[in-house]
Design a protein around this motif. Structure first.
Motif, PDB file in Angstrom:
ATOM      1  N   ILE A   1       5.152   6.075  -5.618  1.00  0.00           N
ATOM      2  CA  ILE A   1       3.837   5.557  -5.992  1.00  0.00           C
ATOM      3  C   ILE A   1       2.820   6.095  -4.996  1.00  0.00           C
ATOM      4  O   ILE A   1       3.052   6.085  -3.784  1.00  0.00           O
ATOM      5  N   HIS A   2       1.695   6.564  -5.510  1.00  0.00           N
ATOM      6  CA  HIS A   2       0.634   7.104  -4.644  1.00  0.00           C
ATOM      7  C   HIS A   2      -0.710   6.494  -5.048  1.00  0.00           C
ATOM      8  O   HIS A   2      -1.130   6.612  -6.203  1.00  0.00           O
ATOM      9  N   GLU A   3      -1.361   5.841  -4.099  1.00  0.00           N
ATOM     10  CA  GLU A   3      -2.707   5.330  -4.311  1.00  0.00           C
ATOM     11  C   GLU A   3      -3.715   6.362  -3.814  1.00  0.00           C
ATOM     12  O   GLU A   3      -3.364   7.329  -3.144  1.00  0.00           O
ATOM     13  N   GLY A   4      -4.989   6.131  -4.145  1.00  0.00           N
ATOM     14  CA  GLY A   4      -6.027   7.044  -3.692  1.00  0.00           C
ATOM     15  C   GLY A   4      -5.815   8.464  -4.180  1.00  0.00           C
ATOM     16  O   GLY A   4      -6.180   9.430  -3.501  1.00  0.00           O
ATOM     17  N   THR A   5      -5.242   8.599  -5.376  1.00  0.00           N
ATOM     18  CA  THR A   5      -4.880   9.912  -5.915  1.00  0.00           C
ATOM     19  C   THR A   5      -5.416  10.014  -7.338  1.00  0.00           C
ATOM     20  O   THR A   5      -4.791   9.528  -8.281  1.00  0.00           O
TER      21      THR A   5
ATOM     22  N   SER B   1       0.842  -1.202   0.000  1.00  0.00           N
ATOM     23  CA  SER B   1       0.000   0.000   0.000  1.00  0.00           C
ATOM     24  C   SER B   1       0.875   1.249   0.000  1.00  0.00           C
ATOM     25  O   SER B   1       1.986   1.247   0.549  1.00  0.00           O
ATOM     26  N   PHE B   2       0.343   2.314  -0.587  1.00  0.00           N
ATOM     27  CA  PHE B   2       1.061   3.574  -0.665  1.00  0.00           C
ATOM     28  C   PHE B   2       0.118   4.719  -0.328  1.00  0.00           C
ATOM     29  O   PHE B   2      -1.076   4.661  -0.633  1.00  0.00           O
ATOM     30  N   PRO B   3       0.641   5.782   0.305  1.00  0.00           N
ATOM     31  CA  PRO B   3      -0.228   6.898   0.718  1.00  0.00           C
ATOM     32  C   PRO B   3      -0.616   7.773  -0.454  1.00  0.00           C
ATOM     33  O   PRO B   3       0.076   7.804  -1.482  1.00  0.00           O
ATOM     34  N   PRO B   4      -1.719   8.511  -0.318  1.00  0.00           N
ATOM     35  CA  PRO B   4      -2.084   9.490  -1.355  1.00  0.00           C
ATOM     36  C   PRO B   4      -1.019  10.576  -1.464  1.00  0.00           C
ATOM     37  O   PRO B   4      -0.268  10.837  -0.525  1.00  0.00           O
ATOM     38  N   LEU B   5      -0.981  11.219  -2.600  1.00  0.00           N
ATOM     39  CA  LEU B   5      -0.073  12.346  -2.801  1.00  0.00           C
ATOM     40  C   LEU B   5      -0.577  13.546  -2.025  1.00  0.00           C
ATOM     41  O   LEU B   5      -1.775  13.835  -1.988  1.00  0.00           O
ATOM     42  N   SER B   6       0.341  14.266  -1.402  1.00  0.00           N
ATOM     43  CA  SER B   6      -0.004  15.522  -0.741  1.00  0.00           C
ATOM     44  C   SER B   6       1.029  16.569  -1.142  1.00  0.00           C
ATOM     45  O   SER B   6       2.181  16.249  -1.432  1.00  0.00           O
ATOM     46  N   GLY B   7       0.584  17.825  -1.184  1.00  0.00           N
ATOM     47  CA  GLY B   7       1.499  18.903  -1.523  1.00  0.00           C
ATOM     48  C   GLY B   7       1.858  18.917  -2.996  1.00  0.00           C
ATOM     49  O   GLY B   7       1.078  18.519  -3.861  1.00  0.00           O
ATOM     50  N   ALA B   8       3.062  19.367  -3.288  1.00  0.00           N
ATOM     51  CA  ALA B   8       3.545  19.492  -4.661  1.00  0.00           C
ATOM     52  C   ALA B   8       4.747  18.581  -4.856  1.00  0.00           C
ATOM     53  O   ALA B   8       5.596  18.454  -3.974  1.00  0.00           O
ATOM     54  N   ALA B   9       4.800  17.927  -6.008  1.00  0.00           N
ATOM     55  CA  ALA B   9       5.899  17.009  -6.306  1.00  0.00           C
ATOM     56  C   ALA B   9       6.421  17.297  -7.702  1.00  0.00           C
ATOM     57  O   ALA B   9       5.749  17.910  -8.536  1.00  0.00           O
TER      58      ALA B   9
END
Length: 514
Positions: A198-202, A20-28
């Motif tokens: 990698i970001h899930e839920g995004t 599992s991977f967290p959603p993206l937050s902020g700017a990348a």
């Protein structure tokens, strides 16, 4: 007939836990942003990460939980009866390049699995396209000859490992099958080890194809990238209206344990009887898992999906009486109107936006192929198959004009009919007569409303207007989903997006106002 299990996650999703991977937050920032984490997205991400580029993968839901997670996992260059069609539509050279590229993708999976030490239950098996009716023999003889001319080890046979007689079959040796999610799990570990993110839920909701490209997500987070890969099966960003060159279909799948001595020893498919696809996979106790696919239909047409499962089950139990069905799920695919997948630079999407779609149900080799093609383009290398899959191709699109026009007629018919139809008492009857598990589309307050009654008798209501281009959704009674007949978007009974190209959920309605 035994009762089928509830629909839900596929066998592959139940037997391969992906990280599992967290959603993206902020700017990348990244060299490459990949939208979608199926076999196209992850294959492309791995190819680019190992080439030294920084890669960010953005997944709206969970890793490989879409089309890839519901495939049958065949790795073959024999795609039903494609070569005779390719030869007539595009010429001998195109058929040859198609065979070479699909075979190269198959070999690439084998090489990558060995290189990375991925245990993905990979087995070499023959692939066969068969017919039971004598009327189909001529077409299969032509296909065998066309496949041989294209370079495959194809032959026409009348004997197979199936437990019933066939009139004829095209057989191609030394193809393969695997556990697709175990393979992708290995790629995911390698992508992360190479510095990929990698970001899930995004869910990506906006794409600015400037320099650099800028992606905006549903949470407001952003990614700036020099290159963007739209790997969402049906392209969610479609400046060139590729959707007009795609048709949708959905297949039902059932699976259950089979004694090893009953294994038919190959991968089989026929277009007869609503399509039947048969293959097996190894189980830990030495038996085999029989996987049967069929009852193809257009999503959103409003047919009785439960009845389709019943027909598929009856066929399976007739031909494989030793099997007790333990799993069922469904898969969705799209096909390009000129037969060839669309892989490469997105027309009208800027110089650095790429897309892969239209695999016609053969996305395992097609997805791996897409990864190598797009990686070559991003790295400034010559596209390895001479532009065969170029989404901007015009000649083949013109040659397929009748098929394209037919597809657009079907879409337009739904769009116009939806606006003229008063819906009467509902597409599946009035709300009052709905039984638990059923759904219908009615007009409420002058607006189309999709209504479902759950198993406890409660009503759930959402707008029936697909948020992609405005066609009306229809109810899938087996999966309990709302599906759009125009471009295949799928929604839960609460309106949440299950499958694009829609980017926004269906608006909720108050059941008390019906």
């Amino acid at each position: 007939m035994n009762r089928l299990p509830d629909t839900g996650h596929s066998y592959w999703m139940r037997t391969a836990a992906l990280p599992s991977f967290p959603p993206l937050s902020g700017a990348a920032e990244a060299d490459v942003a990949v939208i979608g984490s199926g076999i196209v997205g992850l294959s492309t991400a791995w190819e680019l990460a190992r080439a030294g580029l920084t890669v960010t993968v953005l997944e709206a839901d969970r890793l490989a939980g879409g089309v890839t997670g519901h495939t049958t996992g065949k790795l073959t260059a024999l795609h039903t009866a494609v070569y005779d069609t390719l030869r007539s539509k595009h010429g001998e050279d195109a058929a040859r390049r198609y065979a070479e590229s699909q075979g190269a993708a198959l070999r690439h999976v084998i090489e990558v699995a060995e290189e990375l030490g991925i245990d993905c239950e990979l087995e070499r098996r023959p692939a066969l396209t068969y017919c039971e009716q004598p009327e189909g023999v001529g077409a299969l003889r032509a296909e065998a000859e066309a496949a041989r001319s294209a370079g495959l080890s194809a032959s026409f046979v009348t004997e197979t490992g199936l437990p019933f007689p066939v009139a004829g079959a095209v057989r191609v040796e030394d193809q393969a099958q695997f556990h697709p999610l175990k393979y992708l799990r290995g790629l995911v570990h390698e992508i992360v080890a190479l510095g990929g993110r990698i970001h899930e839920g995004t869910r990506v909701t906006e794409l600015d194809d400037g320099d650099p490209c800028r992606l905006t997500t549903d949470s407001g987070a952003t990614v700036s990238a020099r290159h963007v890969v739209v790997a969402t099966h049906h392209p969610v960003f479609d400046h060139a209206l590729l959707a007009t060159r795609l048709t949708q279909h959905r297949d039902l799948v059932i699976a259950g344990p089979l004694p090893a001595h009953r294994d038919p020893g190959g991968m089989y498919i026929t277009e007869e009887g609503g399509k039947r696809s048969v293959r097996t996979s190894p189980l830990a106790d030495g038996s085999r898992l029989l996987i049967v696919t069929g009852e193809a239909f257009t999503p959103g047409e409003g047919g009785d999906t439960d009845a389709g499962y019943a027909r598929l089950q009856a066929w399976t139990e007739q031909h494989f009486p030793d099997v007790t069905i333990a799993h069922r799920w469904a898969a969705q695919d799209n096909s390009a109107t000129d037969t060839l997948p669309l892989i490469g630079a997105m027309p009208g999407g800027g110089e650095n936006v790429y897309v892969a779609t239209g695999f016609a149900g053969w996305g395992m080799t097609g997805g791996v192929l897409a990864g190598t093609v797009i990686a070559s383009l991003v790295n400034g290398e010559e596209e390895p198959w001479g532009g065969l899959y170029d989404p901007g191709r015009l000649g083949s699109a013109l040659r397929s004009a009748p098929t394209l026009l037919k597809a657009q007629w079907e879409t337009g018919k739904h769009f116009v009919k939806d606006r003229l139809d008063t819906l009467g008492e509902g597409t599946n009857g009035p709300v009052e007569s709905l039984r638990p598990g059923e759904g219908t589309v009615v007009r409420a307050g002058g607006k189309p409303c999709a209504v479902h009654r759950d198993d406890r008798g409660g009503l759930h209501a959402v707008s029936a207007v697909c948020t992609h281009l405005g066609c009306l959704v229809a109810f899938n009674n087996a999966e309990r989903t709302w599906e759009c007949p125009c471009h295949g978007s799928r929604f839960g009974i609460d309106g949440r997006i299950l499958q694009g190209p829609a980017l926004r959920p269906l608006e909720r309605r108050d059941p008390g106002e019906l």
